[in-house]
Design a protein around this motif. Structure first.
Motif, PDB file in Angstrom:
ATOM      1  N   ASN A   1      62.423  58.479  15.616  1.00  0.00           N
ATOM      2  CA  ASN A   1      62.835  57.507  16.637  1.00  0.00           C
ATOM      3  C   ASN A   1      62.038  57.663  17.919  1.00  0.00           C
ATOM      4  N   THR A   2      61.738  58.907  18.291  1.00  0.00           N
ATOM      5  CA  THR A   2      60.914  59.143  19.496  1.00  0.00           C
ATOM      6  C   THR A   2      59.544  58.512  19.328  1.00  0.00           C
ATOM      7  N   LEU A   3      58.926  58.719  18.152  1.00  0.00           N
ATOM      8  CA  LEU A   3      57.617  58.125  17.898  1.00  0.00           C
ATOM      9  C   LEU A   3      57.731  56.597  17.887  1.00  0.00           C
ATOM     10  N   ALA A   4      58.821  56.076  17.315  1.00  0.00           N
ATOM     11  CA  ALA A   4      59.011  54.624  17.265  1.00  0.00           C
ATOM     12  C   ALA A   4      59.168  54.037  18.663  1.00  0.00           C
ATOM     13  N   ILE A   5      59.923  54.725  19.526  1.00  0.00           N
ATOM     14  CA  ILE A   5      60.122  54.240  20.911  1.00  0.00           C
ATOM     15  C   ILE A   5      58.809  54.209  21.657  1.00  0.00           C
ATOM     16  N   ILE A   6      58.019  55.282  21.494  1.00  0.00           N
ATOM     17  CA  ILE A   6      56.713  55.331  22.176  1.00  0.00           C
ATOM     18  C   ILE A   6      55.818  54.207  21.677  1.00  0.00           C
ATOM     19  N   TYR A   7      55.820  54.006  20.346  1.00  0.00           N
ATOM     20  CA  TYR A   7      54.987  52.942  19.793  1.00  0.00           C
ATOM     21  C   TYR A   7      55.464  51.587  20.316  1.00  0.00           C
ATOM     22  N   LYS A   8      56.780  51.397  20.351  1.00  0.00           N
ATOM     23  CA  LYS A   8      57.321  50.116  20.772  1.00  0.00           C
ATOM     24  C   LYS A   8      56.944  49.780  22.208  1.00  0.00           C
ATOM     25  N   GLN A   9      56.835  50.805  23.053  1.00  0.00           N
ATOM     26  CA  GLN A   9      56.510  50.572  24.468  1.00  0.00           C
ATOM     27  C   GLN A   9      54.998  50.552  24.731  1.00  0.00           C
ATOM     28  N   TYR A  10      54.254  51.353  24.008  1.00  0.00           N
ATOM     29  CA  TYR A  10      52.819  51.531  24.331  1.00  0.00           C
ATOM     30  C   TYR A  10      51.882  51.221  23.169  1.00  0.00           C
ATOM     31  N   GLY A  11      52.447  50.946  21.969  1.00  0.00           N
ATOM     32  CA  GLY A  11      51.589  50.811  20.805  1.00  0.00           C
ATOM     33  C   GLY A  11      51.183  52.188  20.316  1.00  0.00           C
ATOM     34  N   VAL A  12      50.140  52.239  19.472  1.00  0.00           N
ATOM     35  CA  VAL A  12      49.664  53.529  18.982  1.00  0.00           C
ATOM     36  C   VAL A  12      49.071  54.281  20.177  1.00  0.00           C
TER      37      VAL A  12
ATOM     38  N   ARG B   1      47.683  53.752  10.283  1.00  0.00           N
ATOM     39  CA  ARG B   1      46.883  53.666  11.521  1.00  0.00           C
ATOM     40  C   ARG B   1      46.608  55.025  12.130  1.00  0.00           C
ATOM     41  N   ASN B   2      47.516  55.953  11.960  1.00  0.00           N
ATOM     42  CA  ASN B   2      47.273  57.293  12.496  1.00  0.00           C
ATOM     43  C   ASN B   2      48.222  58.258  11.821  1.00  0.00           C
ATOM     44  N   ALA B   3      47.809  59.559  11.775  1.00  0.00           N
ATOM     45  CA  ALA B   3      48.613  60.590  11.138  1.00  0.00           C
ATOM     46  C   ALA B   3      48.315  61.922  11.804  1.00  0.00           C
ATOM     47  N   TYR B   4      49.284  62.808  11.777  1.00  0.00           N
ATOM     48  CA  TYR B   4      49.143  64.148  12.376  1.00  0.00           C
ATOM     49  C   TYR B   4      49.979  65.119  11.551  1.00  0.00           C
ATOM     50  N   PRO B   5      49.541  66.387  11.321  1.00  0.00           N
ATOM     51  CA  PRO B   5      48.299  66.997  11.836  1.00  0.00           C
ATOM     52  C   PRO B   5      47.068  66.571  11.036  1.00  0.00           C
TER      53      PRO B   5
ATOM     54  N   PHE C   1      47.293  60.158  20.370  1.00  0.00           N
ATOM     55  CA  PHE C   1      48.334  60.257  19.342  1.00  0.00           C
ATOM     56  C   PHE C   1      48.575  61.700  18.919  1.00  0.00           C
ATOM     57  N   ASP C   2      47.485  62.476  18.748  1.00  0.00           N
ATOM     58  CA  ASP C   2      47.642  63.867  18.303  1.00  0.00           C
ATOM     59  C   ASP C   2      48.454  64.666  19.292  1.00  0.00           C
ATOM     60  N   SER C   3      48.200  64.461  20.585  1.00  0.00           N
ATOM     61  CA  SER C   3      48.929  65.220  21.617  1.00  0.00           C
ATOM     62  C   SER C   3      50.404  64.833  21.612  1.00  0.00           C
ATOM     63  N   VAL C   4      50.689  63.511  21.508  1.00  0.00           N
ATOM     64  CA  VAL C   4      52.079  63.056  21.494  1.00  0.00           C
ATOM     65  C   VAL C   4      52.793  63.563  20.240  1.00  0.00           C
ATOM     66  N   ALA C   5      52.126  63.437  19.083  1.00  0.00           N
ATOM     67  CA  ALA C   5      52.741  63.875  17.841  1.00  0.00           C
ATOM     68  C   ALA C   5      52.958  65.379  17.838  1.00  0.00           C
ATOM     69  N   HIS C   6      51.985  66.107  18.399  1.00  0.00           N
ATOM     70  CA  HIS C   6      52.125  67.568  18.473  1.00  0.00           C
ATOM     71  C   HIS C   6      53.341  67.947  19.295  1.00  0.00           C
ATOM     72  N   GLN C   7      53.554  67.278  20.418  1.00  0.00           N
ATOM     73  CA  GLN C   7      54.696  67.597  21.289  1.00  0.00           C
ATOM     74  C   GLN C   7      56.017  67.257  20.592  1.00  0.00           C
ATOM     75  N   ILE C   8      56.042  66.130  19.852  1.00  0.00           N
ATOM     76  CA  ILE C   8      57.273  65.754  19.133  1.00  0.00           C
ATOM     77  C   ILE C   8      57.599  66.794  18.073  1.00  0.00           C
ATOM     78  N   ILE C   9      56.585  67.243  17.333  1.00  0.00           N
ATOM     79  CA  ILE C   9      56.812  68.241  16.278  1.00  0.00           C
ATOM     80  C   ILE C   9      57.255  69.563  16.869  1.00  0.00           C
ATOM     81  N   LEU C  10      56.684  69.917  18.033  1.00  0.00           N
ATOM     82  CA  LEU C  10      57.106  71.163  18.692  1.00  0.00           C
ATOM     83  C   LEU C  10      58.583  71.122  19.036  1.00  0.00           C
ATOM     84  N   ASN C  11      59.082  69.944  19.414  1.00  0.00           N
ATOM     85  CA  ASN C  11      60.468  69.807  19.832  1.00  0.00           C
ATOM     86  C   ASN C  11      61.414  69.554  18.662  1.00  0.00           C
TER      87      ASN C  11
END
Length: 862
Positions: A62-73, A103-107, A77-87
């Motif tokens: 949901n966090t990734l979806a909210i970010i995408y919904k507001q800002y797109g990809v 469109r994008n994947a991490y790690p 992306f790697d930094s945002v995804a890394h922070q989400i996974i850390l949390n």
């Protein structure tokens, strides 16, 4: 007393063996009943642990979806995804697909190669995304083999804008992480077996989530997991048996019964021996008591016995002779009230901290109030014999030393009167001669002066003060001395330098006064010498430090700039003549002038000692520079002034503005998530919380959270102790922890699943983050499911009872039919007999049919 120990042995053994074997049997029954209850309970717990994984993945997706919904990809992306996974405790990979295209994947170590692939080309993956879109909510697919050999579950969240699915956010959790989380903490890992069942159109797939296999004949519990169309099956592992405790208890009961009977047998023979020993010890004690009582009562020193609280239990006759109080009077008094008032607190502390220690021996003198009202001095020794079974008291022996103490005090006061002011002075003191021919000669010096100048007392007494005075300071000193000798003054003060024995110079503050006899004739001069070398050197060092300081330093006097160090000139572009003696307001940015004027007025007129503020200063080229000002009051050239430092924070302010923007963006995400968040420092002071947390806490607790308040004090009283223990453990262990909590309001309950996670900088834990999700609906569903399971079990029990009863009813006509058939086949009968037998068979068959119908009706009714 019983005369038959053997009979007692038999009776005790019989009673004990009966009780212990009955308990062992009851324990065996409880163990069997507990096995099923334990399995149902573990199933519910396992479901909670499994759904905790799902909720963590839901939060990440949901966090990734909210970010995408507001800002797109996101560009990063790697930094945002890394922070989400850390949390997130369980999410291990994130992916964004648009119209089926990754469109994008991490790690990137494994999943970057999937970027650009069309997941809809795979019917399985296409069906999974269609299921998520159909639900308009997250849908968990799998477990299944992934592209790179992994096995895991994937949570797919459709991202909907204007009622249209624009993308899908996917989160991956691998099967090993799920297995580890499902393992019950602290239990035998092979005790319970977990399987995930997923049904499709063709078959039901089983996924083993444990390392061991299930027991073939084990009962099992199935629970629905709606987020992935799964059923979670929990059963006992292979080889698990009912606890051996009932059998062990039976064996221990047998052993206990024998030992208890044996002890009872031996106990019957002990009283005779014990009575004989008691008589002997009593006689010895009486003799010892008579002997010591005679010694104590004839001694000139007083002996007192005290209880642990200091109350008198006994006193010898000498005690009444010394203090005047009888034993009865002492027992009615509080002994502390007899102590001299100035000594009471100290004596009381010593009594409770030292004297009450077992075996302690403490010598202590007291000032005690005599019965006649005067205070006398006593010298004595406390011995703590509370642990001694023969005494059980604190023994205090003392004697009167009043005469000795008073004579010593008179002598000490006489001696101190003459040397205290001189010898013990912290500053140097000396007497100098004013006699012609020996003027300036040291007559007496104290230890401080000798240590200050490095001379021994004998060496200093052989010199004059002129010999050890710096030549450049001697004329001023002699001129001031002449004024005293001429009667123009009685004292003088000046700063000068003495010459140390090692040749170095000692800066001193000299105060000189004249001493006269009763006829007002001068006798000698008294010099008080204070070493100010460190102060003078510090002033020089301070000046050098300020001139080379890496931050700006200023001094204002009468609203004008009277000093700035080179750093200020360098940063502002001014020359010294452009600033010195110029009003300060010419250099202040116009919008900040009122702020600066008010602060300076407060510092000068209202006595503010130290202030800190930020202000813009105009450079020579007209550009403003941000400075942080730290100022205080001082003296400059004998007049009041303001001094302070100026730290250039222009770059920091720019960074701060960017930080504010970033914080606003994060705050928007923080306040729009459906997860409640609360940030605390290590003292549990509330730092921040989102709107979801504010609303929920008002609803369940009845009052509002406030930043700066202490969360522990705001919690409901019944939750404070457990909550603080959890938070303490997270900070101490630097490891997150999950727990469930429940709130009751107006008879209804709300349940929450909370995660407490430590927040740390690069070195230590600086706070905690509490996130929570409302699981009331999940809890209620779990309780409903358990109620259904119990109802089904009760129904099965009734069916088994009906089947057992009816089986006996059915068997009777069946036996009759079988006998008639045998009679029909095995005997020679005429036609009339055969027709009769057939009629009996038909009657029995009709009876059997009626019985079967009745059974069906009963089953339906039940």
């Amino acid at each position: 007393m019983p005369r038959r120990p053997v009979l007692i042995f038999i009776v005790v053994f019989a009673i004990s063996i009966t009780l212990t074997q009955f308990l062992a049997y009851q324990q065996y029954k409880i163990s069997k009943e507990t096995k099923w209850t334990e399995l149902v309970h573990e199933a519910a717990e396992a479901k909670d642990r499994f759904r905790n994984i799902l909720f963590n993945d839901i939060a990440a997706a949901n966090t990734l979806a909210i970010i995408y919904k507001q800002y797109g990809v996101p560009a990063k992306f790697d930094s945002v995804a890394h922070q989400i996974i850390l949390n997130s405790r369980y999410a291990e990979a994130l992916q964004i697909t648009e119209n089926g295209i990754v469109r994008n994947a991490y790690p990137d170590t494994r999943y970057k190669a999937t970027i650009g692939t069309n997941v809809n080309a795979d019917p399985v993956r296409n069906a999974e995304e269609a299921r998520a879109i159909e639900r308009k909510d997250i849908y968990f697919a799998g477990p299944r083999r992934l592209r790179f050999g992994d096995t895991g579950i994937l949570g797919k969240v459709p991202i909907i804008t204007d009622n249209k699915v624009v993308a899908v956010a996917t989160v991956l959790t691998r099967l090993p992480a799920i297995k580890k989380t499902l393992e019950p903490p602290g239990a035998d890992k092979n005790k319970f077996i977990y399987q995930l069942l997923k049904a499709n159109d063709k078959q039901t797939s089983h996924f083993l989530l444990s390392d061991s296999k299930p027991e073939v004949k084990s009962e099992h519990v199935d629970l629905n997991i709606p987020e992935g169309d799964w059923r979670l099956r929990v059963s006992y592992g292979r080889g698990y048996t009912i606890s051996k405790f009932p059998y062990e208890l039976s064996g221990l009961g047998l052993l206990f019964s024998f030992i208890a009977a044996l002890l009872a047998y031996r106990k019957m023979q002990e009283p005779y021996k014990l009575n004989k020993i008691i008589d002997e010890k009593t006689e010895q004690l009486a003799k010892s008591e008579r002997y010591f009582r005679t010694l104590i009562e004839t001694s000139s020193d007083a002996v007192v016995l005290l209880d642990p609280d200091g109350q008198v239990l006994y006193q010898s006759p000498s005690a009444e002779k010394i203090l005047g109080y009888s034993l009865a009077e002492m027992q009615q008094m509080n002994g502390l009230e007899l102590i001299y008032p100035d000594d009471r607190e100290e004596d009381n502390n010593i009594f409770y901290t030292e004297i009450r220690e077992p075996g302690a021996i403490v010598q202590r003198n007291h000032r005690i109030k005599h019965k006649n009202g005067s205070y006398i001095y006593i010298e004595g020794t406390y011995r703590n014999l509370l642990h001694d079974e023969n005494i059980k008291a604190i023994v205090y022996s003392y004697k009167d030393i009043t005469e000795k103490v008073l004579s010593e005090q008179i002598l000490a006061e006489s001696e101190n009167r003459f040397r205290r002011a001189f010898e013990d002075s912290a500053i140097g003191m000396g007497l100098t001669s004013i006699e012609e021919g020996s003027i300036g000669q040291w007559l007496k010096v104290n230890r401080s002066l000798c240590e200050m100048l490095g001379y021994t007392e004998k060496e200093l007494l052989s010199r004059t003060f002129m010999q050890i005075t710096h030549p450049d300071d001697l004329a001023r000193d002699l001129a001031a001395q002449d004024r005293i000798l001429q009667g123009k003054s009685d004292t003088y003060r000046l700063e000068k330098r003495y010459i140390h024995k090692d040749g170095s110079f000692v800066w001193i503050n000299l105060n000189v006064s004249i001493v006269r006899d009763k006829d007002k004739k001068p006798i000698y001069l008294v010099a008080q010498v204070e070493n100010i070398t460190e102060k003078v050197e510090s002033q020089v060092k301070f000046q050098n430090l300020v001139e080379n300081f890496i931050v700006g330093v200023y001094i204002l006097q009468n609203n004008k700039v009277v000093y700035v160090n080179p750093r200020v000139l360098e940063e502002t572009g001014y020359k010294e003549e452009d600033i010195i003696n110029i009003p300060y307001d010419r250099f202040i940015y116009p919008e900040d002038l009122k702020l600066v004027s008010d602060i300076i007025d407060r510092r000068i007129n209202q006595g503010a000692q130290t202030v800190r503020y930020e202000v813009r200063i105009l450079r020579k080229d007209g550009k403003p520079i941000w400075y942080e000002i730290l100022g205080s009051s001082t003296l400059y050239r004998g007049a009041p002034a303001l001094i302070g430092t100026m730290i250039n924070i222009t770059d920091r302010k720019a960074m701060y503005d960017e930080l504010i923007k970033s914080e606003a963006n994060l705050r928007s995400i923080f306040d729009t998530t459906n997860v409640s968040y609360l940030l605390l420092d290590t003292n549990y002071t509330i730092v921040a919380f989102n709107q979801q947390m504010r609303d929920i806490y008002i609803d369940v607790a009845g009052f509002e959270l406030k930043e700066g308040g202490n969360l522990i004090e705001m919690l409901l009283p019944q939750k404070r102790e457990n909550s603080k223990a959890t938070y303490d453990a997270v900070i101490r262990e630097n490891q997150s922890e999950d727990y469930e909590t429940t709130y009751e309001k107006n008879g209804s309950y709300q349940h929450f699943l909370a995660n407490v996670k430590p927040i740390h900088d690069n070195k230590k834990v600086i706070g905690i983050c509490i996130s929570s999700v409302d699981i009331t609906e999940r809890k209620n569903l779990t309780l409903d499911l358990l109620n259904h399971v119990n109802a089904i079990e009760e129904q099965n029990k009734k069916l088994r009872e009906i089947a057992w009863i009816q089986s006996h009813v059915v068997r009777a006509p069946l036996v009759r039919i079988m006998g008639l058939i045998d009679l029909f086949n095995n005997h020679e009968n005429n036609e009339m007999d055969e027709r009769t037998i057939l009629n009996y068979i038909v009657t029995s068959v009709n009876e059997l049919d009626e019985i079967v119908k009745n059974i069906s009706d009963k089953v339906y009714v039940n």
